[in-house]
Design an enzyme around this catalytic site. Structure first.
Site, PDB file in Angstrom:
ATOM      1  N   SER A 124       0.813  -1.223   0.000  1.00  6.22           N
ATOM      2  CA  SER A 124       0.000   0.000   0.000  1.00  6.22           C
ATOM      3  C   SER A 124       0.843   1.269   0.000  1.00  6.22           C
ATOM      4  O   SER A 124       1.892   1.339   0.656  1.00  6.22           O
ATOM      5  CB  SER A 124      -0.884  -0.008   1.254  1.00  6.22           C
ATOM      6  N   GLU A 126       0.141   3.693   1.648  1.00  2.81           N
ATOM      7  CA  GLU A 126       0.180   4.189   3.046  1.00  2.81           C
ATOM      8  C   GLU A 126       1.570   3.998   3.652  1.00  2.81           C
ATOM      9  O   GLU A 126       1.934   4.682   4.608  1.00  2.81           O
ATOM     10  CB  GLU A 126      -0.849   3.442   3.900  1.00  2.81           C
ATOM     11  N   TYR A 148      -1.709   0.331  10.724  1.00  2.00           N
ATOM     12  CA  TYR A 148      -1.992  -0.349   9.450  1.00  2.00           C
ATOM     13  C   TYR A 148      -0.784  -0.253   8.518  1.00  2.00           C
ATOM     14  O   TYR A 148      -0.331  -1.256   7.949  1.00  2.00           O
ATOM     15  CB  TYR A 148      -3.224   0.288   8.788  1.00  2.00           C
ATOM     16  N   ARG A 277      -7.441  11.929  12.453  1.00  2.00           N
ATOM     17  CA  ARG A 277      -6.551  10.811  12.818  1.00  2.00           C
ATOM     18  C   ARG A 277      -5.398  11.286  13.703  1.00  2.00           C
ATOM     19  O   ARG A 277      -4.953  12.428  13.561  1.00  2.00           O
ATOM     20  CB  ARG A 277      -6.005  10.170  11.536  1.00  2.00           C
TER      21      ARG A 277
END
Ligand code: NAP
Ligand code: G4F
Length: 320
Positions: A124, A126, A148, A277
């Site tokens: 990912s 991310e 994550y 977040r």
């Protein structure tokens, strides 16, 4: 003889598009599903009779071993994960188990029971997190910003390590955000298009969101599963960035989505600290040159087409 593929995460967004794509290519498709008290086959309802299901869980080594032995696949697509970033702060250990260690478990099964298969890992964007360079390439260092993303970075590195340690065909696709009408409703794109449809149809009055400034490189999931398949048709395993090469803010997504139904987002969107977040990824933009050159891959759906496709689908689903 037809090729066979095992897809973990077949009930998810990408699993459903990939299963459709591989069935169209003539593959025998095995889908790994975990036990649940209710069926989770909504996204693959239309093709479920063509899929052979094997029950297993990323947390359970014996079940993965059995799934690999039963399916004996030519290709393994590891798409299963706890994939929602905010949940990774409330369930960090479980996220590490599914999204991180789960990759090692399935690689171990492959090493013992299907060493000649080709393996795809769903890495990912991310992982780039607090980005070190713009745009991000296969060589950009990672700086993950959520449990994550940390788990995905582990999954990415263990895939490379098994490739180098055991000479397995193990490839990682570093996929930037990709969306569709089948996206889960908690992700920002689908939350917006579902919200727009509800507001337009008089079913909701407003839409509560977190930051509107974050920027993502958003593409269409149907395009991205083609890249996964292409990666496993190469002679050598390698890692590829899969992205559109352009980035847009949540605000731009809102503008197009509301404008598409003749409304202004400023009249309906409220900011809610619950959706902020602890650590944000501010901007992602991928350099897809390697995928274009080596895989011959390119996206076919523009950002604007994607937003409108999702709004239209949600309007239709809600009876509009
Ligand atoms: P998704 O819709 O959230 O689907 C996740 C899938 O994983 C579901 O089928 C889920 O099954 C399964 N799963 C979760 N925990 C499991 C477990 N313990 N054992 C077996 N299966 C389990 O995700 P997606 O958007 O399709 O993404 C696919 C993969 O790509 C994920 O690994 C995600 O992290 C990664 N990725 C996604 C994007 C994106 O923008 N979509 C970008 C980069 C990487 P249930 O139906 O049983 O819950
Ligand atoms: O849609 P999101 O939740 O996706 P995010 O965090 O970028 O992660 C997705 O893409 C990754 C690839 O880069 C995947 F690996 C991952 O599995 C997942 O598919 O949030 C996008 C942006 C964030 O900056 C978030 O803070 O939208 C912002 N946002 C603003 N309001 C919101 C909201 N996100 C959500 N989910 N809900 C909101 O109300």
């Amino acid at each position: 003889m037809a090729k066979s593929a095992l897809i973990t995460g077949i009930t998810g967004q990408d699993g459903s598009y990939l299963a459709e794509y591989l069935l169209d290519l003539g593959y025998d498709v095995f889908g790994m599903v975990r036990r649940s008290s209710t069926e989770t086959l909504e996204r693959i309802e239309h093709i479920k009779n063509k899929i052979e299901f094997v029950q297993a869980d990323l947390l359970d080594q014996a079940s993965l071993d059995k799934a690999l032995q039963t399916s004996s696949p030519d290709e393994i697509y590891n798409l299963a994960a706890q994939s929602f970033v905010p949940t990774s702060w409330s369930q960090p250990v479980l996220t590490a188990e599914f999204t991180g260690l789960g990759v090692t478990r399935i690689l171990e099964s492959m090493r013992h029971f299907a060493p000649d298969a080709k393996f795809y890992q769903a890495s990912s964007s991310e992982m780039y997190g607090k980005v070190r360079e713009v745009p991000q390439t296969e060589m950009t260092p990672f700086h993950p910003r959520s449990p994550y993303a940390v788990a995905k970075a582990y999954g990415h590195h263990i895939t490379v390590n098994y490739r180098e340690s055991y000479n397995l065909f193990a490839a990682s696709g570093i996929l930037f955000n990709h969306e569709s009408p089948r996206r889960g409703r908690e992700f920002v794109t689908r939350k917006i298009t579902d919200g727009v449809a509800r507001i337009k149809l008089g079913l909701a009055e407003n839409l509560a969101l977190g930051t509107l400034d974050a920027q993502r490189d958003w593409g269409f999931a149907g395009d991205y599963v083609r890249a996964m398949h292409l990666m496993l048709q190469q002679d050598q395993p390698d890692d590829f960035v899969v992205a559109t090469g352009s980035t847009h803010s949540v605000r731009e997504f809102l503008e197009i989505a509301f404008d598409h139904v003749g409304l202004k987002y400023e009249d309906y969107v409220v900011q809610d600290p619950r959706y902020m977040r602890p650590a944000e990824v501010d901007q992602l933009i991928g350099d897809n040159s390697k995928a274009r050159q080596i895989l011959g891959w390119e996206p076919t759906v523009t950002f604007e087409q994607l937003v409108k496709m999702m709004v239209d689908s949600d309007l239709q689903l809600l009876g509009g």
